[in-house]
Design a protein around this motif. Structure first.
Motif, PDB file in Angstrom:
ATOM      1  N   ASN A 229       0.653  -1.145  -0.196  1.00 37.72           N
ATOM      2  CA  ASN A 229      -0.059  -0.124   0.066  1.00 37.72           C
ATOM      3  C   ASN A 229       0.813   1.458   0.030  1.00 37.72           C
ATOM      4  OD1 ASN A 229      -2.710  -1.239   0.319  1.00 37.72           O
ATOM      5  ND2 ASN A 229      -1.869  -2.090   2.258  1.00 37.72           N
ATOM      6  N   PRO A 230       1.403   1.723  -1.356  1.00 34.30           N
ATOM      7  CA  PRO A 230       2.444   2.693  -1.143  1.00 34.30           C
ATOM      8  C   PRO A 230       1.659   4.131  -1.060  1.00 34.30           C
ATOM      9  CG  PRO A 230       2.218   1.880  -3.242  1.00 34.30           C
ATOM     10  CD  PRO A 230       1.520   0.669  -2.438  1.00 34.30           C
ATOM     11  N   ILE A 231       2.144   5.398  -0.727  1.00 37.23           N
ATOM     12  CA  ILE A 231       1.359   6.299  -0.798  1.00 37.23           C
ATOM     13  C   ILE A 231       2.454   7.182  -1.467  1.00 37.23           C
ATOM     14  CG2 ILE A 231       0.584   8.320   0.831  1.00 37.23           C
ATOM     15  CD1 ILE A 231       0.194   6.421   2.830  1.00 37.23           C
ATOM     16  N   LEU A 232       1.594   7.772  -2.584  1.00 42.69           N
ATOM     17  CA  LEU A 232       2.439   8.512  -3.638  1.00 42.69           C
ATOM     18  C   LEU A 232       1.834  10.029  -3.600  1.00 42.69           C
ATOM     19  CD1 LEU A 232       2.010   6.203  -6.936  1.00 42.69           C
ATOM     20  CD2 LEU A 232       3.824   6.463  -5.086  1.00 42.69           C
ATOM     21  N   THR A 233       2.858  11.128  -3.528  1.00 41.17           N
ATOM     22  CA  THR A 233       2.508  12.429  -3.401  1.00 41.17           C
ATOM     23  C   THR A 233       2.390  12.799  -5.040  1.00 41.17           C
ATOM     24  OG1 THR A 233       4.886  12.692  -3.271  1.00 41.17           O
ATOM     25  CG2 THR A 233       3.703  12.769  -1.054  1.00 41.17           C
ATOM     26  N   GLY A 234       2.015  14.270  -4.904  1.00 42.00           N
ATOM     27  CA  GLY A 234       1.922  14.730  -6.304  1.00 42.00           C
ATOM     28  C   GLY A 234       1.804  16.045  -6.049  1.00 42.00           C
ATOM     29  N   THR A 235       1.533  16.859  -7.215  1.00 41.85           N
ATOM     30  CA  THR A 235       1.106  18.272  -7.287  1.00 41.85           C
ATOM     31  C   THR A 235      -0.090  18.587  -8.011  1.00 41.85           C
ATOM     32  OG1 THR A 235       2.838  18.408  -9.178  1.00 41.85           O
ATOM     33  CG2 THR A 235       3.876  18.786  -7.020  1.00 41.85           C
ATOM     34  N   LEU A 250     -11.984  16.835   6.070  1.00 43.80           N
ATOM     35  CA  LEU A 250     -10.892  16.019   6.441  1.00 43.80           C
ATOM     36  C   LEU A 250     -10.264  15.423   5.057  1.00 43.80           C
ATOM     37  CD1 LEU A 250     -12.949  13.564   8.849  1.00 43.80           C
ATOM     38  CD2 LEU A 250     -10.971  14.736   9.409  1.00 43.80           C
ATOM     39  N   ASN A 251     -11.080  15.246   3.952  1.00 50.99           N
ATOM     40  CA  ASN A 251     -10.486  14.939   2.734  1.00 50.99           C
ATOM     41  C   ASN A 251      -9.333  16.003   2.047  1.00 50.99           C
ATOM     42  OD1 ASN A 251     -11.170  12.195   2.595  1.00 50.99           O
ATOM     43  ND2 ASN A 251     -13.169  12.935   2.116  1.00 50.99           N
ATOM     44  N   LYS A 252     -10.054  17.187   2.389  1.00 52.56           N
ATOM     45  CA  LYS A 252      -8.871  18.223   2.033  1.00 52.56           C
ATOM     46  C   LYS A 252      -7.667  18.241   2.741  1.00 52.56           C
ATOM     47  CE  LYS A 252      -8.692  23.409   2.145  1.00 52.56           C
ATOM     48  NZ  LYS A 252      -7.373  23.740   2.854  1.00 52.56           N
ATOM     49  N   GLU A 253      -7.562  18.022   4.015  1.00 51.14           N
ATOM     50  CA  GLU A 253      -6.214  17.700   4.681  1.00 51.14           C
ATOM     51  C   GLU A 253      -5.586  16.394   4.114  1.00 51.14           C
ATOM     52  OE1 GLU A 253      -4.569  17.600   9.270  1.00 51.14           O
ATOM     53  OE2 GLU A 253      -6.688  18.288   8.832  1.00 51.14           O
ATOM     54  N   ILE A 254      -6.144  15.556   3.800  1.00 49.03           N
ATOM     55  CA  ILE A 254      -5.671  14.295   3.193  1.00 49.03           C
ATOM     56  C   ILE A 254      -4.985  14.557   2.040  1.00 49.03           C
ATOM     57  CG2 ILE A 254      -6.158  12.102   2.147  1.00 49.03           C
ATOM     58  CD1 ILE A 254      -8.084  11.485   4.277  1.00 49.03           C
ATOM     59  N   LEU A 255      -5.811  15.149   0.912  1.00 44.80           N
ATOM     60  CA  LEU A 255      -5.064  15.440  -0.172  1.00 44.80           C
ATOM     61  C   LEU A 255      -3.884  16.689  -0.211  1.00 44.80           C
ATOM     62  CD1 LEU A 255      -8.455  15.957  -2.154  1.00 44.80           C
ATOM     63  CD2 LEU A 255      -6.736  13.989  -2.645  1.00 44.80           C
ATOM     64  N   GLU A 256      -4.148  17.580   0.956  1.00 43.65           N
ATOM     65  CA  GLU A 256      -2.920  18.523   1.023  1.00 43.65           C
ATOM     66  C   GLU A 256      -1.676  17.875   1.579  1.00 43.65           C
ATOM     67  OE1 GLU A 256      -5.477  22.702   1.834  1.00 43.65           O
ATOM     68  OE2 GLU A 256      -4.795  21.422   3.462  1.00 43.65           O
ATOM     69  N   SER A 257      -2.100  16.748   2.336  1.00 42.25           N
ATOM     70  CA  SER A 257      -0.878  15.925   2.936  1.00 42.25           C
ATOM     71  C   SER A 257       0.035  15.274   1.788  1.00 42.25           C
ATOM     72  CB  SER A 257      -1.371  14.953   4.033  1.00 42.25           C
ATOM     73  OG  SER A 257      -2.116  14.020   3.370  1.00 42.25           O
ATOM     74  N   LEU A 258      -0.766  15.018   0.571  1.00 42.45           N
ATOM     75  CA  LEU A 258      -0.315  14.129  -0.428  1.00 42.45           C
ATOM     76  C   LEU A 258       0.547  15.340  -1.371  1.00 42.45           C
ATOM     77  CD1 LEU A 258      -3.117  12.032  -1.431  1.00 42.45           C
ATOM     78  CD2 LEU A 258      -1.082  11.424  -0.315  1.00 42.45           C
ATOM     79  N   TYR A 260      -1.151  18.181  -2.594  1.00 37.44           N
ATOM     80  CA  TYR A 260      -1.879  18.888  -3.811  1.00 37.44           C
ATOM     81  C   TYR A 260      -2.664  20.218  -3.172  1.00 37.44           C
ATOM     82  CZ  TYR A 260      -1.774  14.650  -6.036  1.00 37.44           C
ATOM     83  OH  TYR A 260      -1.429  13.396  -6.835  1.00 37.44           O
ATOM     84  N   ARG A 261      -2.893  21.095  -3.835  1.00 38.60           N
ATOM     85  CA  ARG A 261      -3.790  22.380  -3.571  1.00 38.60           C
ATOM     86  C   ARG A 261      -5.245  21.831  -3.823  1.00 38.60           C
ATOM     87  NH1 ARG A 261      -5.260  26.970  -7.134  1.00 38.60           N
ATOM     88  NH2 ARG A 261      -6.144  28.428  -5.953  1.00 38.60           N
ATOM     89  N   VAL A 262      -6.138  22.472  -2.907  1.00 38.06           N
ATOM     90  CA  VAL A 262      -7.367  21.947  -2.894  1.00 38.06           C
ATOM     91  C   VAL A 262      -8.517  22.966  -2.766  1.00 38.06           C
ATOM     92  CG1 VAL A 262      -9.172  20.354  -2.000  1.00 38.06           C
ATOM     93  CG2 VAL A 262      -6.773  19.717  -1.613  1.00 38.06           C
ATOM     94  N   LEU A 263      -9.535  22.827  -3.710  1.00 36.16           N
ATOM     95  CA  LEU A 263     -10.718  23.878  -3.587  1.00 36.16           C
ATOM     96  C   LEU A 263     -11.802  23.149  -3.348  1.00 36.16           C
ATOM     97  CD1 LEU A 263     -10.044  25.749  -7.147  1.00 36.16           C
ATOM     98  CD2 LEU A 263      -9.147  26.414  -4.876  1.00 36.16           C
ATOM     99  N   GLU A 281      -7.150  26.233 -14.270  1.00 39.32           N
ATOM    100  CA  GLU A 281      -6.118  25.971 -13.200  1.00 39.32           C
ATOM    101  C   GLU A 281      -6.429  24.688 -12.245  1.00 39.32           C
ATOM    102  OE1 GLU A 281      -6.630  28.464  -9.459  1.00 39.32           O
ATOM    103  OE2 GLU A 281      -7.126  29.936 -11.191  1.00 39.32           O
ATOM    104  N   ILE A 282      -7.563  24.051 -12.793  1.00 37.92           N
ATOM    105  CA  ILE A 282      -8.096  22.803 -12.012  1.00 37.92           C
ATOM    106  C   ILE A 282      -7.454  21.561 -12.852  1.00 37.92           C
ATOM    107  CG2 ILE A 282      -9.932  21.383 -11.198  1.00 37.92           C
ATOM    108  CD1 ILE A 282     -11.362  23.916 -10.863  1.00 37.92           C
TER     109      ILE A 282
END
Length: 355
Positions: A229-235, A250-258, A260-263, A281-282
């Protein structure tokens, strides 16, 4: 949605930045695993209501029974002993792991309820060959061949002959009012039917109960695959659309921890407004399916009108497969079941953004 919130929060707590000690991490793991098991149960109930096809793989029934006994030993009254006698020389079959395991656990728990003062549950296996005459006389749709017979016997209070005739009927229960739904054995019955087998029961009041399950053997070998179960980061920028506030947070924080910028948008209609102004830009949209004002399917089509190259992932706990298939034909780039874990969403985002 509730499970999504619980699972997301538990995964966020495990991040190194929170500095939890070993004991706290153990509790968080328990919350995570309980959420996953509850999610799996809900998926099974939804699948049962939709009469979906069984997802088959090669199963080692002896291993599943050993795992079942481990679970039961940590769950039921300690006054009850459980034994296993595996005399079958062929114990592999094609089936759905979760459904078969749930059936055995269900039956073990049922047996324990028949022994409030203690007793014994025995699991036994052996092989038997069913000929055409036997299969033709059976009320089940079984075909001649070699079968695995699984006996589940208890020393409990037994069941009267009158009640025994209704034992597999939905919503019928021998338990006191408020102590049983009557769904357990009917679900087991459905599972065995789906696996092209049969199930019968013998019991007398005061003499315990024995269930006899027959399932067709398979010559396939069980493949042991180590799950990573690898966790891959991104931009990139993600538009996250969900009508539940706690899921958005909660999912915003998860995505930001990976990385990503989140709207954020709280429904389909707001997502269209945000997407129309910021689509250049999305990079990707993660959207719930069932929302007020405008559902995910409608919002997806509106986004395609604004920008036909947009990348949209549907995240939902309950979506008919044919609906997703139709959206895929229209350009949907992915689907993920809710609740999802960090690894799964990170892998999906990585695949989609690289494609």
């Amino acid at each position: 949605n509730v499970l999504s919130g619980i699972l997301s929060a538990s995964q966020l707590l495990k991040l190194p930045k929170h500095g939890l000690n070993e004991k706290s991490l153990k509790y968080v793991d328990m919350i995570t695993q309980s959420s996953i098991r509850a999610s799996d149960l809900i998926s099974k109930l939804l699948a049962f209501s939709r009469k979906s096809n069984v997802v088959t793989t090669t199963l080692n029934i002896h291993q599943i029974l050993n795992d079942t006994i481990d679970i039961l030993n940590g769950t039921i009254d300690k006054k009850i002993t459980i034994s296993f006698s595996g005399d079958a020389h062929k114990y592999n079959l094609m089936g759905d792991l979760s459904a078969i395991e749930s059936a055995f656990i269900n039956m073990g728990i049922n047996a324990s309820h028949a022994m409030p003062d203690g007793g014994e549950i025995q699991f036994k296996t052996k092989n038997t060959f069913l000929d055409k005459k036997y299969c033709d006389s059976s009320s089940f749709e079984i075909t001649p061949g070699e079968y695995l017979q699984i006996e589940i016997e208890d020393t409990g209070c037994g069941i009267s002959q009158e009640k025994l005739q209704k034992i597999f009927e939905p919503f019928y229960t021998t338990k006191e009012q408020g102590k049983g739904t009557g769904l357990g054995l009917s679900a087991v019955y459905g599972t065995i039917q789906n696996h092209l087998g049969s199930i019968e029961v013998q019991s007398e009041e005061g003499s315990g109960t024995t269930f006899f399950i027959l399932l067709p053997c398979s010559e396939n070998l069980v493949k042991h695959i180590e799950k990573k179960n690898p966790i891959l980061t991104g931009t990139g920028t993600i538009l996250l659309v969900d009508d539940e506030e706690f899921n958005r947070i909660l999912n915003k924080e998860i995505l930001e921890s990976l990385g990503y910028r989140v709207l954020l948008a709280e429904d389909g209609q707001e997502s269209i407004e945000i997407f129309s102004k910021n689509h250049s830009e999305i990079d990707i949209v993660i959207m719930d399916m069932i929302m007020p004002k405008m559902n995910g399917s409608e919002a997806f089509h509106k986004m395609k009108e604004v920008d036909d190259s947009c990348k949209v992932i549907i995240a939902s706990g309950y979506t008919q497969n044919e609906n997703i298939d139709k959206l895929m034909e229209k350009g949907l780039v992915g689907f993920i079941n809710k609740p999802y874990n960090i690894s799964d969403i990170s892998l999906l985002l990585n695949d989609v953004l690289k494609s």
